[in-house]
Structure formats: C-alpha cells, structure tokens
Motif scaffolding. Structure first.
Motif, PDB file in Angstrom:
ATOM      1  N   GLY A 143      11.431  25.672  71.009  1.00  0.00           N
ATOM      2  CA  GLY A 143      10.287  26.340  70.403  1.00  0.00           C
ATOM      3  C   GLY A 143      10.752  27.341  69.362  1.00  0.00           C
ATOM      4  O   GLY A 143      11.918  27.742  69.329  1.00  0.00           O
ATOM      5  N   SER A 144       9.830  27.767  68.515  1.00  0.00           N
ATOM      6  CA  SER A 144      10.222  28.593  67.375  1.00  0.00           C
ATOM      7  C   SER A 144      10.074  30.091  67.595  1.00  0.00           C
ATOM      8  O   SER A 144      10.561  30.878  66.785  1.00  0.00           O
ATOM      9  N   LYS A 145       9.406  30.515  68.664  1.00  0.00           N
ATOM     10  CA  LYS A 145       9.227  31.959  68.850  1.00  0.00           C
ATOM     11  C   LYS A 145      10.526  32.593  69.376  1.00  0.00           C
ATOM     12  O   LYS A 145      11.324  31.938  70.057  1.00  0.00           O
ATOM     13  N   PRO A 146      10.758  33.881  69.052  1.00  0.00           N
ATOM     14  CA  PRO A 146      11.979  34.567  69.503  1.00  0.00           C
ATOM     15  C   PRO A 146      12.048  34.642  71.031  1.00  0.00           C
ATOM     16  O   PRO A 146      11.067  34.962  71.697  1.00  0.00           O
ATOM     17  N   LEU A 147      13.220  34.318  71.569  1.00  0.00           N
ATOM     18  CA  LEU A 147      13.456  34.312  73.016  1.00  0.00           C
ATOM     19  C   LEU A 147      14.765  35.001  73.333  1.00  0.00           C
ATOM     20  O   LEU A 147      15.705  34.952  72.528  1.00  0.00           O
ATOM     21  N   PRO A 148      14.876  35.607  74.525  1.00  0.00           N
ATOM     22  CA  PRO A 148      16.180  36.127  74.942  1.00  0.00           C
ATOM     23  C   PRO A 148      17.150  34.966  75.179  1.00  0.00           C
ATOM     24  O   PRO A 148      16.741  33.837  75.452  1.00  0.00           O
ATOM     25  N   ARG A 149      18.415  35.268  75.083  1.00  0.00           N
ATOM     26  CA  ARG A 149      19.468  34.263  75.247  1.00  0.00           C
ATOM     27  C   ARG A 149      19.349  33.526  76.586  1.00  0.00           C
ATOM     28  O   ARG A 149      19.548  32.312  76.665  1.00  0.00           O
ATOM     29  N   THR A 150      18.991  34.269  77.638  1.00  0.00           N
ATOM     30  CA  THR A 150      18.873  33.663  78.966  1.00  0.00           C
ATOM     31  C   THR A 150      17.754  32.634  79.021  1.00  0.00           C
ATOM     32  O   THR A 150      17.896  31.587  79.649  1.00  0.00           O
ATOM     33  N   GLU A 151      16.651  32.931  78.363  1.00  0.00           N
ATOM     34  CA  GLU A 151      15.523  31.999  78.348  1.00  0.00           C
ATOM     35  C   GLU A 151      15.847  30.751  77.538  1.00  0.00           C
ATOM     36  O   GLU A 151      15.394  29.650  77.882  1.00  0.00           O
ATOM     37  N   VAL A 152      16.617  30.911  76.485  1.00  0.00           N
ATOM     38  CA  VAL A 152      17.015  29.758  75.667  1.00  0.00           C
ATOM     39  C   VAL A 152      17.837  28.791  76.520  1.00  0.00           C
ATOM     40  O   VAL A 152      17.596  27.576  76.513  1.00  0.00           O
ATOM     41  N   VAL A 153      18.782  29.329  77.292  1.00  0.00           N
ATOM     42  CA  VAL A 153      19.623  28.485  78.143  1.00  0.00           C
ATOM     43  C   VAL A 153      18.765  27.790  79.203  1.00  0.00           C
ATOM     44  O   VAL A 153      18.951  26.593  79.478  1.00  0.00           O
TER      45      VAL A 153
END
Length: 126
Positions: A65-75
C-alpha cells in the motif's frame, strides 16, 4: 638383641589401619516461609525509530500500500503477502521465491533469504 630392636622398630613404623568414622547425616535446615514478591514488568517502550512512519517506494507500494507505515508493519504486510501467495520455498523454508511484484523489491533476485529481506526492504523505505 640388635635384631629384635630393629624388628620392633619396623613393626612400630607400620601405619595403623584407618577406621572410618561414622558421621551422622546432616539435618536439613528448616525451610523459611519467605514469599518472593513478583516485580511488575514494565511494558517495553517501542523504539521511536521502528515506529516512525516511512513512505514506501512505488515498487513496494504495489505490495503493502502507498500510505506511510512503520518498518514493523511493512514487514508484517510483506509476510501476509508471502503466506497468501505461498511464496515460501517448500524445501528450504528460509527462502522466499519472488513473484513479479516482489522481484522488483528484491533487486531482481528470484529467491531471497528471509534474513536478507529486511536489507532489500530498507532500500524501498524513506
């Protein structure tokens, strides 16, 4: 007579047999009724660097997705995508077989170790 004295001295020099002493078994010390007070564990504070929202690149945005996420959520979202599409190697579960979307994120590699995945993801987060 000299021989009798020498014989007597030899007999006297022999060590006496050691007699084992009987030792009474030690009595167990009385148990103290001490209660240990459990200390409350303080809730771990998350590191601010991990919780900072980062903007994914266009290639990574196709997966998470394109919205900003914390690194942990990206993983976490990457793992959801990997599990949903069954991209984990069947024989060596540490390896991830990249599909078209992940191949771009993983720098063109067809197979990446799960430990190297974070290295490739960091290039796509700003």
């Amino acid at each position: 007579m000299a021989t009798k004295k020498k014989a007597a001295k030899k007999v006297a020099k022999k060590p006496a047999k050691k007699v084992a002493k009987k030792v009474a078994p030690k009595k167990a010390a009385p148990k103290k009724a001490a209660k240990k007070v459990a200390k409350k564990k303080s809730a771990r504070k998350p590191n601010a660097a991990f919780m900072k929202p980062l903007t994914p690149s266009a290639e990574l945005a196709a997966v998470v997705g394109s919205k900003p996420l914390p690194r942990t959520e990206v993983v976490k979202k990457i793992w959801v995508y990997i599990k949903a599409n069954k991209l984990q190697d069947a024989k060596n579960r540490r390896m991830i077989n990249a599909d078209a979307k992940l191949k771009v994120v993983f720098g063109g590699k067809a197979q990446v170790s799960m430990f190297d995945m974070a290295k490739h993801l960091s290039k796509h987060l700003k």
